[in-house]
Design a protein around this motif. Structure first.
Motif, PDB file in Angstrom:
ATOM      1  N   LEU A 121       0.858  -1.184   0.000  1.00  4.87           N
ATOM      2  CA  LEU A 121       0.000   0.000   0.000  1.00  4.87           C
ATOM      3  C   LEU A 121       0.895   1.236   0.000  1.00  4.87           C
ATOM      4  N   THR A 158       3.310  -1.373   3.980  1.00  7.86           N
ATOM      5  CA  THR A 158       2.725  -0.038   3.881  1.00  7.86           C
ATOM      6  C   THR A 158       3.823   1.017   3.835  1.00  7.86           C
ATOM      7  N   SER A 216      -0.310  10.818   2.365  1.00 11.16           N
ATOM      8  CA  SER A 216      -1.158   9.843   3.051  1.00 11.16           C
ATOM      9  C   SER A 216      -2.164  10.549   3.943  1.00 11.16           C
ATOM     10  N   GLU A 244       3.361  -7.391   9.038  1.00 14.01           N
ATOM     11  CA  GLU A 244       3.286  -6.099   8.359  1.00 14.01           C
ATOM     12  C   GLU A 244       4.671  -5.457   8.344  1.00 14.01           C
ATOM     13  N   TYR A 294      -8.735  -1.824   2.840  1.00 15.22           N
ATOM     14  CA  TYR A 294      -8.411  -2.180   4.219  1.00 15.22           C
ATOM     15  C   TYR A 294      -9.454  -3.129   4.809  1.00 15.22           C
ATOM     16  N   ARG A 316       0.870  -7.373   4.749  1.00 14.44           N
ATOM     17  CA  ARG A 316       0.913  -6.162   3.915  1.00 14.44           C
ATOM     18  C   ARG A 316       2.210  -5.389   4.156  1.00 14.44           C
TER      19      ARG A 316
END
Length: 678
Positions: free
Chosen positions: A342, A365, A371, A459, A353, A363
């Motif tokens: 992302l 990010t 953002s 993550e 999401y 994920r």
């Protein structure tokens, strides 16, 4: 008995007699004959009680013959019956144990051993491994502080544990005797000593193989080493060996082009008249893993970093990258991708999401100035961002305590700064920060790049944009993008791992060599993912869809395990279930044919002779074992010793004395009652 004890007994007799006479004669009643009878009974009772209180004893000397211990130990491994007649070996073993002269001279104890030392059990030569050193250590512990020697019937070939020569000579005062089984002559022999290979390889990659071969003989030999897979030769080379050049090490690479467990056969061939051909062939296996992954990059704004990420990730041919603007993303793509990256998420990422959280998907990010920080704080729980619109340029300073995986050695401290948001950032879950932020030479506690594990998913986060400059700097420093691309690939590999925590987790090898222990381990967690040591787990082994073996798993303090034995070479599947739970885990493994006990066809006379000499022991071949027995019988060092044992023994047994007291008192009472004296 001591004189003082005799005097005490006489004195007690006088006292008891005086009391008895005084009691019945100081006032004459009834006839004199009756009074004499009652006095005698009273004397017996009193004298017995006084003797009981005195408890006199005598010193008794006995003699015991103490024989030296002789541990007769038989090698119960498969190599024994491979090298000699098993019936003859048993006969020699029993003849030694039943030898009357030996039994008179020694206290004989019988043992067998393979990988462990055992009290004499069934002799069947079924042990698949031999550890002579361990059996010697076990005997030394059993006979600690005792005089003993050992007589080992073995071929001297060990394939497990330490070198028994050095273990045996640690206690040189213990004589080690050997009866040698097998041919002690030296023959020409080619053999494959060892094949070293990783257990895992990635599809479409190459994996290294190391083969160690050896030659015993005096000629110059030209041998052909070949490796075959599925009947096809995948590697071949010629070895030139001689008495001076008796060992060879070959290193090469093979292609991993099929997923799963792949079996290879190594052969060593030469025009020799070898007596043992079993050690000319060896099989090995490797599990090929599909590391290919699809990465979906979803972006909210266009940025040079997008192209950099695509190039870096796709530098690994096993990865493919799809770039999607947030408006073009389809829900199905989220589920199909191995990793979702992302880039600069904003409010339009809400559906993405929701689906990622529903799938609990890993994920990666990247947060920048574009953002939506408020949206991110509401949509995910991995980190909390400051609600700030101010920016600052930060450099990366490596966290030396980072331990999630090995990283490339890049001096990021000299790389251009990244643009990041101003303010304090907090990370939730089990986090590990790789880079902290450094502003104008001062290291802050704010993370720049790191990872976390939360709710069973992984993550990776990067709080900054501008990594296209890092890739350019990498090229300027080294003349190649490879170092930077490898670094990005490491992050992707970690984040793309789809291994999720399961309530029933298995730990086992995908292949085992024949003769080695086959162990299946499992861990079971309750619904709160807390290890449960009280569960009942069952394993079923299948061969061609038929149940071959079924057994409960045993809790060993850290996990549940099942140890399988006597499985023929081949491929097996299995399933482990939890009682009263609809929970099951499956797997499969391959047993590769290999009999380690058949790799050597000669007895190791040299090592056994060395041990015998260094410990003042003796050695003989099996057909001349009687000479060794005669030597033991003539050796004056092993002479029985007679030991005198002195102990104090009670003069009168307590039970008889107590019976006498009760009988005399009872007789006195009945006589008095009968004659009206009571």
């Amino acid at each position: 008995m001591a004189i003082s004890t005799v005097l005490y007994i006489i004195l007690l007799g006088i006292i008891a007699l005086g009391i008895a006479i005084f009691f019945y004669f100081h006032k004459p009643e009834r006839s004199k004959r009756l009074r004499l009878l009652l006095s005698v009974l009273r004397f017996i009772s009193l004298f017995a009680v006084l003797i009981l209180l005195l408890n006199p004893s005598v010193k008794q000397t006995s003699y015991k013959t103490i024989k030296p211990k002789l541990a007769v130990v038989l090698d119960n491994s498969e190599s024994m019956s491979f090298l000699a007649d098993s019936v003859a070996i048993r006969e020699v073993f029993q003849a030694i144990l039943q030898n009357e002269a030996l039994r008179e001279r020694f206290d004989l104890d019988a043992y067998t051993f393979g990988s462990e030392l055992n009290q004499q059990e069934r002799v069947d030569f079924s042990e698949t491994q031999t550890d002579i050193a361990k059996s010697i250590q076990a005997l030394d512990r059993i006979y600690k502080d005792q005089k003993y020697s050992s007589l080992v019937i073995t071929d001297g070939n060990t394939n497990l544990g330490a070198n028994y020569r050095y273990v045996a000579t640690e206690a040189r005062e213990i004589a080690r005797h050997f009866i040698v089984v097998g041919d002690t002559s030296a023959y020409e022999d080619l053999r494959i000593d060892q094949v070293n290979v990783n257990r895992y390889a990635y599809i479409d990659n190459q994996f290294p193989v190391e083969i160690k071969a050896a030659y015993s003989g005096k000629k110059e030999v030209s041998a052909k080493l070949s490796v075959t897979y599925g009947g096809t030769i995948v590697h071949t080379e010629t070895l030139n060996l001689s008495s001076q050049n008796s060992s060879f090490r070959s290193n090469f690479y093979l292609n991993a082009d099929q997923i799963g467990t792949q079996r290879y056969t190594v052969r060593l061939e030469a025009s020799l008249d070898e007596t043992n051909l079993e050690n000319n062939t060896k099989q090995f296996a490797i599990e090929v893993i599909d590391q290919r992954s699809e990465v979906l990059i979803i972006y909210g704004v266009l940025h040079p970093d997008l192209g950099t990420l695509k190039k870096s990730i796709e530098s690994n041919q096993l990865r493919s990258v799809s770039l999607r603007a947030i408006n073009d993303v389809k829900v199905a793509e989220l589920n199909e991708a191995d990793l979702v990256l992302l880039f600069e998420p904003n409010a339009r990422f809400a559906t993405v999401y929701q689906e990622l959280n529903k799938l609990n998907k890993n994920r990666f990010t990247i947060i920048g100035l574009q953002s939506n920080l408020s949206f991110l704080n509401q949509s995910q729980e991995a980190f909390k961002l400051p609600l700030s619109r101010q920016s600052e340029a930060v450099q990366a300073i490596k966290n030396e305590s980072f331990s999630a995986f090995q990283t490339s050695e890049i001096n990021f401290a000299n790389y251009p700064p990244l643009e990041t948001i101003f303010g304090e950032i907090t990370v939730a879950g089990s986090s590990d920060v790789l880079f902290y932020q450094r502003i104008t030479g001062v290291t802050t506690g704010n993370p720049l790049l790191g990872l976390t594990e939360l709710s069973g998913r992984r993550e990776v986060f990067l709080f900054g944009t501008g990594i296209f400059q890092w890739r350019s700097q990498s090229f300027l420093d080294s003349g190649s993008f490879e170092t930077f691309d490898t670094f990005i690939d490491q992050l992707v590999q970690y984040a793309a791992s789809n291994q999720k925590r399961q309530r029933l987790e298995l730990d086992y090898d995908r292949f085992y060599y024949g003769g080695n222990a086959i162990v299946l381990n499992a861990q079971y967690f309750d619904k709160n993912y807390v290890f449960d040591p009280g569960a009942q787990l069952q394993v079923k082994i299948f061969s061609e869809n038929e149940v071959l073996y079924e057994s409960p798993l045993v809790y060993n303090g850290t996990n549940y395990s099942a140890q399988l034995a006597d499985l023929e070479p081949g491929t097996y599947s299995f399933e482990i279930t939890v009682a009263d739970e609809n929970l099951k885990a499956e797997g499969s493994f391959t047993v590769i044919p290999y009999t380690i006990e058949h790799q050597i066809k000669n007895a190791d006379w040299t090592t056994m002779e060395t041990v015998a000499k260094e410990t003042n022991g003796s050695i003989a071949s099996m057909d001349r074992y009687s000479e060794l027995i005669d030597g033991l019988l003539k050796n004056q060092e092993f002479t029985p010793v007679q030991r005198a044992i002195e102990k104090n023994v009670p003069l009168i047994a307590f039970s008889w004395l107590l019976f006498l007291i009760i009988a005399s008192l009872a007789a006195e009472w009945f006589i008095r009652k009968y004659n009206g004296l009571i």
